[in-house]
Design a protein around this motif. Sequence first.
Motif, PDB file in Angstrom:
ATOM      1  N   PHE A 243      36.752  36.345  94.809  1.00 26.98           N
ATOM      2  CA  PHE A 243      35.751  35.663  94.008  1.00 26.98           C
ATOM      3  C   PHE A 243      34.369  36.227  94.293  1.00 26.98           C
ATOM      4  O   PHE A 243      34.125  36.828  95.338  1.00 26.98           O
ATOM      5  CB  PHE A 243      35.792  34.153  94.250  1.00 26.98           C
ATOM      6  N   GLN A 244      33.482  35.998  93.365  1.00 26.54           N
ATOM      7  CA  GLN A 244      32.102  36.455  93.501  1.00 26.54           C
ATOM      8  C   GLN A 244      31.174  35.286  93.838  1.00 26.54           C
ATOM      9  O   GLN A 244      30.106  35.494  94.377  1.00 26.54           O
ATOM     10  CB  GLN A 244      31.637  37.111  92.182  1.00 26.54           C
ATOM     11  N   LYS A 245      31.610  34.088  93.492  1.00 18.36           N
ATOM     12  CA  LYS A 245      30.819  32.895  93.770  1.00 18.36           C
ATOM     13  C   LYS A 245      31.665  31.945  94.609  1.00 18.36           C
ATOM     14  O   LYS A 245      32.874  31.849  94.419  1.00 18.36           O
ATOM     15  CB  LYS A 245      30.429  32.191  92.468  1.00 18.36           C
ATOM     16  N   LEU A 246      31.000  31.264  95.510  1.00 19.20           N
ATOM     17  CA  LEU A 246      31.679  30.312  96.381  1.00 19.20           C
ATOM     18  C   LEU A 246      31.811  28.981  95.658  1.00 19.20           C
ATOM     19  O   LEU A 246      30.820  28.417  95.187  1.00 19.20           O
ATOM     20  CB  LEU A 246      30.873  30.144  97.676  1.00 19.20           C
ATOM     21  N   ARG A 247      33.047  28.483  95.569  1.00 16.99           N
ATOM     22  CA  ARG A 247      33.292  27.204  94.901  1.00 16.99           C
ATOM     23  C   ARG A 247      32.995  26.074  95.876  1.00 16.99           C
ATOM     24  O   ARG A 247      33.594  25.996  96.944  1.00 16.99           O
ATOM     25  CB  ARG A 247      34.732  27.131  94.434  1.00 16.99           C
ATOM     26  N   VAL A 248      32.095  25.188  95.499  1.00 18.38           N
ATOM     27  CA  VAL A 248      31.732  24.067  96.369  1.00 18.38           C
ATOM     28  C   VAL A 248      32.102  22.713  95.753  1.00 18.38           C
ATOM     29  O   VAL A 248      31.784  21.679  96.317  1.00 18.38           O
ATOM     30  CB  VAL A 248      30.227  24.096  96.732  1.00 18.38           C
ATOM     31  N   ILE A 249      32.779  22.737  94.629  1.00 23.58           N
ATOM     32  CA  ILE A 249      33.221  21.482  94.010  1.00 23.58           C
ATOM     33  C   ILE A 249      34.537  21.058  94.653  1.00 23.58           C
ATOM     34  O   ILE A 249      35.265  21.887  95.204  1.00 23.58           O
ATOM     35  CB  ILE A 249      33.383  21.641  92.485  1.00 23.58           C
ATOM     36  N   PRO A 250      34.868  19.763  94.604  1.00 25.19           N
ATOM     37  CA  PRO A 250      36.162  19.323  95.133  1.00 25.19           C
ATOM     38  C   PRO A 250      37.298  20.082  94.432  1.00 25.19           C
ATOM     39  O   PRO A 250      37.217  20.387  93.246  1.00 25.19           O
ATOM     40  CB  PRO A 250      36.201  17.834  94.785  1.00 25.19           C
ATOM     41  N   ASP A 251      38.321  20.393  95.185  1.00 26.76           N
ATOM     42  CA  ASP A 251      39.418  21.188  94.661  1.00 26.76           C
ATOM     43  C   ASP A 251      40.728  20.650  95.229  1.00 26.76           C
ATOM     44  O   ASP A 251      40.723  19.755  96.084  1.00 26.76           O
ATOM     45  CB  ASP A 251      39.221  22.654  95.063  1.00 26.76           C
ATOM     46  N   GLN A 252      41.821  21.206  94.764  1.00 28.07           N
ATOM     47  CA  GLN A 252      43.127  20.812  95.287  1.00 28.07           C
ATOM     48  C   GLN A 252      44.060  22.007  95.231  1.00 28.07           C
ATOM     49  O   GLN A 252      43.808  22.971  94.526  1.00 28.07           O
ATOM     50  CB  GLN A 252      43.730  19.639  94.512  1.00 28.07           C
ATOM     51  N   MET A 253      45.140  21.896  96.020  1.00 28.79           N
ATOM     52  CA  MET A 253      46.149  22.947  96.000  1.00 28.79           C
ATOM     53  C   MET A 253      47.509  22.323  96.259  1.00 28.79           C
ATOM     54  O   MET A 253      47.625  21.307  96.932  1.00 28.79           O
ATOM     55  CB  MET A 253      45.860  24.024  97.046  1.00 28.79           C
ATOM     56  N   TYR A 254      48.511  22.931  95.656  1.00 30.00           N
ATOM     57  CA  TYR A 254      49.893  22.549  95.913  1.00 30.00           C
ATOM     58  C   TYR A 254      50.414  23.437  97.024  1.00 30.00           C
ATOM     59  O   TYR A 254      50.096  24.625  97.074  1.00 30.00           O
ATOM     60  CB  TYR A 254      50.761  22.775  94.679  1.00 30.00           C
ATOM     61  N   PHE A 255      51.208  22.866  97.914  1.00 34.82           N
ATOM     62  CA  PHE A 255      51.819  23.684  98.955  1.00 34.82           C
ATOM     63  C   PHE A 255      53.176  23.101  99.316  1.00 34.82           C
ATOM     64  O   PHE A 255      53.321  21.893  99.462  1.00 34.82           O
ATOM     65  CB  PHE A 255      50.928  23.770 100.201  1.00 34.82           C
ATOM     66  N   HIS A 256      54.172  23.991  99.454  1.00 36.14           N
ATOM     67  CA  HIS A 256      55.513  23.601  99.873  1.00 36.14           C
ATOM     68  C   HIS A 256      55.725  24.095 101.291  1.00 36.14           C
ATOM     69  O   HIS A 256      55.652  25.305 101.544  1.00 36.14           O
ATOM     70  CB  HIS A 256      56.576  24.213  98.968  1.00 36.14           C
ATOM     71  N   VAL A 257      55.972  23.182 102.205  1.00 32.59           N
ATOM     72  CA  VAL A 257      56.239  23.546 103.591  1.00 32.59           C
ATOM     73  C   VAL A 257      57.745  23.774 103.689  1.00 32.59           C
ATOM     74  O   VAL A 257      58.529  22.838 103.602  1.00 32.59           O
ATOM     75  CB  VAL A 257      55.780  22.454 104.573  1.00 32.59           C
ATOM     76  N   LYS A 258      58.127  25.034 103.847  1.00 30.57           N
ATOM     77  CA  LYS A 258      59.546  25.407 103.809  1.00 30.57           C
ATOM     78  C   LYS A 258      60.175  25.355 105.197  1.00 30.57           C
ATOM     79  O   LYS A 258      59.484  25.492 106.202  1.00 30.57           O
ATOM     80  CB  LYS A 258      59.702  26.806 103.225  1.00 30.57           C
ATOM     81  N   ASP A 259      61.489  25.184 105.198  1.00 27.96           N
ATOM     82  CA  ASP A 259      62.297  25.240 106.421  1.00 27.96           C
ATOM     83  C   ASP A 259      61.835  24.263 107.488  1.00 27.96           C
ATOM     84  O   ASP A 259      61.765  24.594 108.668  1.00 27.96           O
ATOM     85  CB  ASP A 259      62.314  26.670 106.988  1.00 27.96           C
TER      86      ASP A 259
END
Length: 170
Positions: A8-24
């Motif tokens: 990215f060229q700009k730093l995102r400072v807004i609230p964000d979210q991510m999906y993550f699967h913890v495997k095994d």
Amino acid sequence: KVPRFLNFQKLRVIPDQMYFHVKDVRTSDDAVVTIKLMIFFELTHVEEMLNQTHDPIADFINAVTADTIDFAATRTFEQFKNDTEALNQLESYRNLTGRAGRIGYEINKVVYRGYNASSTLQTMHDGAIEARTQLKLEAETEAQEQELADLRLKREGIRAEQLRCLEGER
């Protein structure tokens, strides 16, 4: 999640979210599951982030993986299934919230989105649910039959008493 995939060229400072699967993830009785999560976060201190980490998402992934493995490792598969509501509580993610705070982020919420198990384990689990349901239905049927038998005996006793009273009057 691929290293150096997102540039990215700009730093995102807004609230964000991510999906993550913890495997095994392994429970104490050696069941292996994949735990699906959604993490809501917000950058609150830009300078701390720039000074403390080169990859905040990797830090989140490592910390939430450690928390999830700790959570499951102390429980059997059945206990894990019964306790999954705790995976919606931030208190279950001490490593994640601690690391996020040290690198200038705040974790707003973690949402547990379910789990996946191997097809063998899922088949066994489905079979166990079916067996428990069948046993519960049989127990309810037996209880109703016992109540009906008790009612019949009570009514027969009342009739017998009424017959004795009638014979006594004659």
